[in-house]
Scaffold this active site. Structure first.
Site, PDB file in Angstrom:
ATOM      1  N   CYS A 192       7.957   4.588   1.215  1.00 27.40           N
ATOM      2  CA  CYS A 192       8.022   4.239  -0.203  1.00 27.40           C
ATOM      3  C   CYS A 192       9.477   4.192  -0.665  1.00 27.40           C
ATOM      4  O   CYS A 192      10.260   3.392  -0.175  1.00 27.40           O
ATOM      5  CB  CYS A 192       7.164   5.196  -1.031  1.00 27.40           C
ATOM      6  SG  CYS A 192       6.838   4.602  -2.710  1.00 27.40           S
TER       7      CYS A 192
ATOM      8  N   HIS B 290       1.944   3.985   1.256  1.00 28.65           N
ATOM      9  CA  HIS B 290       1.850   5.428   1.535  1.00 28.65           C
ATOM     10  C   HIS B 290       0.876   5.670   2.690  1.00 28.65           C
ATOM     11  O   HIS B 290      -0.339   5.736   2.471  1.00 28.65           O
ATOM     12  CB  HIS B 290       1.357   6.179   0.296  1.00 28.65           C
ATOM     13  CG  HIS B 290       2.365   6.300  -0.785  1.00 28.65           C
ATOM     14  ND1 HIS B 290       3.305   7.306  -0.827  1.00 28.65           N
ATOM     15  CD2 HIS B 290       2.599   5.514  -1.862  1.00 28.65           C
ATOM     16  CE1 HIS B 290       4.067   7.152  -1.893  1.00 28.65           C
ATOM     17  NE2 HIS B 290       3.665   6.071  -2.541  1.00 28.65           N
TER      18      HIS B 290
ATOM     19  N   GLU C 205       0.312   8.368   4.199  1.00 28.35           N
ATOM     20  CA  GLU C 205      -0.327   9.676   4.019  1.00 28.35           C
ATOM     21  C   GLU C 205      -1.515   9.609   3.054  1.00 28.35           C
ATOM     22  O   GLU C 205      -2.298  10.561   2.960  1.00 28.35           O
ATOM     23  CB  GLU C 205       0.701  10.711   3.550  1.00 28.35           C
ATOM     24  CG  GLU C 205       1.061  10.687   2.077  1.00 28.35           C
ATOM     25  CD  GLU C 205       2.046   9.586   1.700  1.00 28.35           C
ATOM     26  OE1 GLU C 205       2.532   9.630   0.551  1.00 28.35           O
ATOM     27  OE2 GLU C 205       2.318   8.689   2.511  1.00 28.35           O
TER      28      GLU C 205
END
Length: 203
Positions: free
Chosen positions: A80, A185, A187
């Protein structure tokens, strides 16, 4: 050993938990001493570009990161704003970036599309460049989670590793040798993101 750069920004624990589930050694790095033993680096980031650059500077790790990435050619993955920081600069701020990959960060607002909602938020298709190892064992159009209003425009198209579309096609993953970055992202992207993080560990 993967070291996650913990300079106060980013979903640090989420990355740590994913790698622990994958049984891949990982640790946090908050100081220069913590960087010892690293074989790979993850540079996360959220929020404004200038603030992220300032916080990385305050951490005391920036010069050592330059040595590891540019001098010792250690693999690194920016996430990001961590990816945006790899640019030479950003329309969002005034500070110079790390300059690890030639390019500049631009805003979707500059597209002058009144109906384009900002930030770009939610799931979107990612189309990888054929054969890029970050996307090994992922579907041709994997779904990843985005939350951003700015994108990295590479100075050289050869550094574009994947594209997505929001108002225009934009580079959502970049790569130059051992230096990699993704705008989305991983994650927060379920099994797609876990696979990408596993791939980075194996590059």
């Amino acid at each position: 050993m993967i070291k996650i750069i913990d300079y106060g920004l980013g979903n640090i624990l989420a990355f740590q938990n994913i790698y622990k589930r994958l049984n891949i050694p990982v640790a946090l790095a908050k100081t220069i001493d913590d960087l010892k033993g690293a074989t790979r680096l993850i540079l996360p980031g959220v929020g404004a570009f200038d603030h992220a650059m300032e916080e990385l500077g305050r951490s005391g790790m920036r010069a050592r990161l330059d040595e590891l990435v540019l001098g010792e050619k250690m693999p690194v993955l920016g996430i990001c704003v961590g990816m945006q920081m790899m640019a030479e600069g950003s329309e969002e701020g005034n500070l110079p970036g790390l300059g690890w990959i030639p390019g500049y960060v631009k805003g979707f607002k500059g597209l002058n599309q009144p109906n384009l909602l900002l930030p770009h938020m939610g799931w979107n298709d990612v189309q990888p460049v054929t054969g890029h190892p970050l996307f090994n064992d992922l579907a041709t159009n994997g779904l990843f989670y985005f939350l951003h209003s700015f994108y990295f425009e590479c100075a050289d198209p050869v550094h574009v590793a994947a594209i997505s579309s929001y108002g225009k096609e934009f580079s959502c993953a970049i790569s130059a040798g051992h230096i990699h970055g993704v705008q989305f992202h991983p994650e927060k992207s379920h099994h797609f993101g876990a696979q990408l993080l596993k791939n980075f560990a194996e590059i």
